[in-house]
Design a protein around this motif. Sequence first.
Motif, PDB file in Angstrom:
ATOM      1  N   SER A  40      40.426  39.761  34.234  1.00 17.33           N
ATOM      2  CA  SER A  40      41.127  38.735  35.023  1.00 17.33           C
ATOM      3  C   SER A  40      42.091  39.378  36.018  1.00 17.33           C
ATOM      4  O   SER A  40      42.222  38.915  37.155  1.00 17.33           O
ATOM      5  N   ARG A  43      40.016  40.726  38.869  1.00 17.70           N
ATOM      6  CA  ARG A  43      39.578  39.662  39.770  1.00 17.70           C
ATOM      7  C   ARG A  43      40.714  39.277  40.731  1.00 17.70           C
ATOM      8  O   ARG A  43      40.476  39.069  41.913  1.00 17.70           O
ATOM      9  N   GLU A 118      35.326  36.242  47.210  1.00 22.20           N
ATOM     10  CA  GLU A 118      36.041  34.995  46.946  1.00 22.20           C
ATOM     11  C   GLU A 118      37.390  34.977  47.674  1.00 22.20           C
ATOM     12  O   GLU A 118      37.763  33.977  48.293  1.00 22.20           O
ATOM     13  N   GLN A 122      38.255  32.435  50.645  1.00 26.32           N
ATOM     14  CA  GLN A 122      39.399  31.552  50.435  1.00 26.32           C
ATOM     15  C   GLN A 122      40.384  31.688  51.601  1.00 26.32           C
ATOM     16  O   GLN A 122      40.904  30.689  52.099  1.00 26.32           O
ATOM     17  N   ALA A 134      39.858  24.200  46.440  1.00 25.90           N
ATOM     18  CA  ALA A 134      39.752  25.431  45.653  1.00 25.90           C
ATOM     19  C   ALA A 134      38.360  26.025  45.772  1.00 25.90           C
ATOM     20  O   ALA A 134      37.363  25.307  45.725  1.00 25.90           O
ATOM     21  N   GLN A 136      35.626  28.514  44.018  1.00 26.79           N
ATOM     22  CA  GLN A 136      35.315  29.093  42.711  1.00 26.79           C
ATOM     23  C   GLN A 136      33.947  29.737  42.745  1.00 26.79           C
ATOM     24  O   GLN A 136      33.025  29.218  43.380  1.00 26.79           O
ATOM     25  N   GLN A 137      33.816  30.851  42.031  1.00 28.10           N
ATOM     26  CA  GLN A 137      32.529  31.511  41.930  1.00 28.10           C
ATOM     27  C   GLN A 137      31.682  30.814  40.878  1.00 28.10           C
ATOM     28  O   GLN A 137      32.176  30.412  39.825  1.00 28.10           O
ATOM     29  N   TYR A 138      30.392  30.686  41.167  1.00 29.61           N
ATOM     30  CA  TYR A 138      29.421  30.102  40.243  1.00 29.61           C
ATOM     31  C   TYR A 138      28.261  31.060  40.065  1.00 29.61           C
ATOM     32  O   TYR A 138      28.022  31.915  40.917  1.00 29.61           O
ATOM     33  N   PHE A 148      29.662  30.686  45.788  1.00 21.05           N
ATOM     34  CA  PHE A 148      31.010  30.143  45.689  1.00 21.05           C
ATOM     35  C   PHE A 148      30.940  28.690  46.101  1.00 21.05           C
ATOM     36  O   PHE A 148      30.133  28.315  46.955  1.00 21.05           O
ATOM     37  N   ALA A 153      40.695  20.451  44.605  1.00 20.16           N
ATOM     38  CA  ALA A 153      41.547  21.041  43.546  1.00 20.16           C
ATOM     39  C   ALA A 153      42.257  19.914  42.824  1.00 20.16           C
ATOM     40  O   ALA A 153      43.344  19.525  43.177  1.00 20.16           O
TER      41      ALA A 153
END
Length: 154
Positions: A40, A43, A118, A122, A134, A136-138, A148, A153
């Motif tokens: 984390s 990232r 990302e 962003q 927001a 987000q990675q998928y 993404f 959000a």
Amino acid sequence: MQDEHTATLLDYYTRHQPSTQWRGFLTALAEEFETQLDTSQLRVLMARIGARFATNYPAGECATLDDLASFLNSIWSELDWGFVRLAEKDEFLSIEHCCAPLAAFGERAAPWTAAFLEGAYQHWLHELGAGSLALQQYESSSAHAYEFRLLNAR
């Protein structure tokens, strides 16, 4: 018979071979990072690096998704960093980045390296007025792509 997506990927790889000169260095760098930070934290670090990278390429005027795709693809093509496809869905904007050379960091770094993209996306989207949304990675359906999604959000 190849589908259009596969043909595009193969064409891209034929024209842009990833450089091997950085692989050993980037793998060692990634391994050292992993001894100091958890996934984390890595990232977050990579997202910050991506945002810093994006500041060198101001988005300017992008009034449509086609404008945004052209802007993004001009940057990535110039740097041999793959290409992007944007798709507007009912609930989100999909950003699919294909052929990014992030594998040069090594297989173990895969859970955190895409945060670079990302962070860059962003930053650009925030610059264009998507501040309350927001990114987000998928999980992508392609092994050579990162997906993404730009969502509300809530």
